[in-house]
Design a protein around this motif. Sequence first.
Motif, PDB file in Angstrom:
ATOM      1  N   THR A  40       0.867  -1.176   0.000  1.00 53.57           N
ATOM      2  CA  THR A  40       0.000   0.000   0.000  1.00 53.57           C
ATOM      3  C   THR A  40       0.902   1.224   0.000  1.00 53.57           C
ATOM      4  OG1 THR A  40      -1.770  -1.133   1.208  1.00 53.57           O
ATOM      5  CG2 THR A  40      -1.808   1.272   1.210  1.00 53.57           C
ATOM      6  N   TYR A  58       1.218   5.158   0.227  1.00 58.68           N
ATOM      7  CA  TYR A  58       0.599   6.401   0.691  1.00 58.68           C
ATOM      8  C   TYR A  58       1.324   7.561   0.000  1.00 58.68           C
ATOM      9  CZ  TYR A  58      -1.484   3.336   4.163  1.00 58.68           C
ATOM     10  OH  TYR A  58      -2.185   2.322   4.781  1.00 58.68           O
ATOM     11  N   ARG A 104      -1.379  -0.744  -4.292  1.00 59.19           N
ATOM     12  CA  ARG A 104      -2.602  -0.033  -3.950  1.00 59.19           C
ATOM     13  C   ARG A 104      -2.194   1.349  -3.459  1.00 59.19           C
ATOM     14  NH1 ARG A 104      -6.594  -2.498   0.503  1.00 59.19           N
ATOM     15  NH2 ARG A 104      -4.613  -2.525   1.627  1.00 59.19           N
ATOM     16  N   TYR A 153      -3.019   5.200  -1.915  1.00 63.33           N
ATOM     17  CA  TYR A 153      -3.945   5.954  -1.073  1.00 63.33           C
ATOM     18  C   TYR A 153      -3.383   7.366  -0.951  1.00 63.33           C
ATOM     19  CZ  TYR A 153      -7.147   7.162   2.693  1.00 63.33           C
ATOM     20  OH  TYR A 153      -8.128   7.761   3.447  1.00 63.33           O
ATOM     21  N   SER A 158      -4.678  -8.462   4.263  1.00 63.60           N
ATOM     22  CA  SER A 158      -5.391  -7.507   3.418  1.00 63.60           C
ATOM     23  C   SER A 158      -6.358  -6.705   4.275  1.00 63.60           C
ATOM     24  CB  SER A 158      -6.155  -8.243   2.312  1.00 63.60           C
ATOM     25  OG  SER A 158      -6.872  -7.333   1.503  1.00 63.60           O
ATOM     26  N   VAL A 159      -6.073  -5.408   4.415  1.00 63.70           N
ATOM     27  CA  VAL A 159      -6.895  -4.525   5.246  1.00 63.70           C
ATOM     28  C   VAL A 159      -7.121  -3.213   4.500  1.00 63.70           C
ATOM     29  CG1 VAL A 159      -6.092  -5.499   7.437  1.00 63.70           C
ATOM     30  CG2 VAL A 159      -4.823  -3.603   6.390  1.00 63.70           C
ATOM     31  N   SER A 160      -8.026  -2.415   5.019  1.00 61.81           N
ATOM     32  CA  SER A 160      -8.247  -1.092   4.458  1.00 61.81           C
ATOM     33  C   SER A 160      -7.014  -0.230   4.681  1.00 61.81           C
ATOM     34  CB  SER A 160      -9.456  -0.440   5.129  1.00 61.81           C
ATOM     35  OG  SER A 160      -9.525   0.933   4.834  1.00 61.81           O
ATOM     36  N   PRO A 161      -6.649   0.630   3.714  1.00 59.08           N
ATOM     37  CA  PRO A 161      -5.505   1.530   3.918  1.00 59.08           C
ATOM     38  C   PRO A 161      -5.652   2.423   5.138  1.00 59.08           C
ATOM     39  CG  PRO A 161      -6.158   1.522   1.612  1.00 59.08           C
ATOM     40  CD  PRO A 161      -7.223   0.765   2.363  1.00 59.08           C
ATOM     41  N   GLU A 162      -6.907   2.734   5.527  1.00 62.72           N
ATOM     42  CA  GLU A 162      -7.155   3.573   6.700  1.00 62.72           C
ATOM     43  C   GLU A 162      -6.956   2.822   8.014  1.00 62.72           C
ATOM     44  OE1 GLU A 162      -9.316   3.097   4.241  1.00 62.72           O
ATOM     45  OE2 GLU A 162     -10.153   4.996   3.515  1.00 62.72           O
ATOM     46  N   GLN A 163      -6.795   1.492   7.912  1.00 62.42           N
ATOM     47  CA  GLN A 163      -6.587   0.669   9.104  1.00 62.42           C
ATOM     48  C   GLN A 163      -5.359  -0.219   8.902  1.00 62.42           C
ATOM     49  OE1 GLN A 163     -10.524  -1.171   9.184  1.00 62.42           O
ATOM     50  NE2 GLN A 163     -11.106   0.147  10.886  1.00 62.42           N
ATOM     51  N   SER A 203      -2.347  -2.620   9.112  1.00 60.97           N
ATOM     52  CA  SER A 203      -2.108  -3.731  10.028  1.00 60.97           C
ATOM     53  C   SER A 203      -0.780  -3.576  10.754  1.00 60.97           C
ATOM     54  CB  SER A 203      -2.102  -5.052   9.252  1.00 60.97           C
ATOM     55  OG  SER A 203      -1.635  -6.108  10.069  1.00 60.97           O
TER      56      SER A 203
END
Length: 250
Positions: free
Chosen positions: A14, A16, A39, A41, A72-77, A79
Amino acid sequence: MPSLTVTPHQKPITFYTSPYSPYCHRVHIALEEAKISVRTYEIDLRPGCKPGWYTKVNPVGTVPAFAYGGPSVSPEQPSPDSLKLAESVVLIEFLADLHPESGLHPMDPELRARARLFITLSHDTLHHAFRNFFFRGERIDTILPSLEAFQALLAPSGFAVGPWSMADAVVAPMIVRFMRLSLYEIGKYPMGEGKKLLKALAEPKFARYMQYYESLWDRHSVRATWDEPTNVKMWRIHPNVTRTASAVGH
């Protein structure tokens, strides 16, 4: 933008980022060169707009940054099991190690050392001029010596050290912004200094600099990751580079 591929052994990334940031642009170029799918963000860098959870990714709060691996988690959360990495040069080196075939790291150890030295020296030349011009509003007569010193670091032909390398991914975003944003007179420098800069760089004294810029501008990874309308819009309104009333009047 062309489709990117993921190698079977690659863990998910991910990324950012921010379209405003030349430091993020460095990493976008490296990703394009390595053909790595990530991914993305976008982090809003405007004062008061950065999300509080982002310190879980980078405690300093700056972009770019990676969350590498983990579930696999949301970018806002993000891991706690993912590896958190920050700083553009660190991220580029990481990508180069993951994908040695990308050419970001020259295979020849001498060229690799030269690329790393070039990155270090460019900070005191190109980066110094960039910050002084766009963010501190200095006139071109104070930044041209730094650009001339940067030009002296370049290999006689080709890219920064001859063949394309991570050194070019690092400096390309600032050179592109010097050449493209100056057309629009964007920055804290007095109005008119942008076009004066472009005129000065067109002189024979800066022939190698301009040759290098044209090579970068023709590179697919640089052009494909540069969004001029978005950058012009964001740089015009960003408080870090908003021109003061006195600078507008000169």
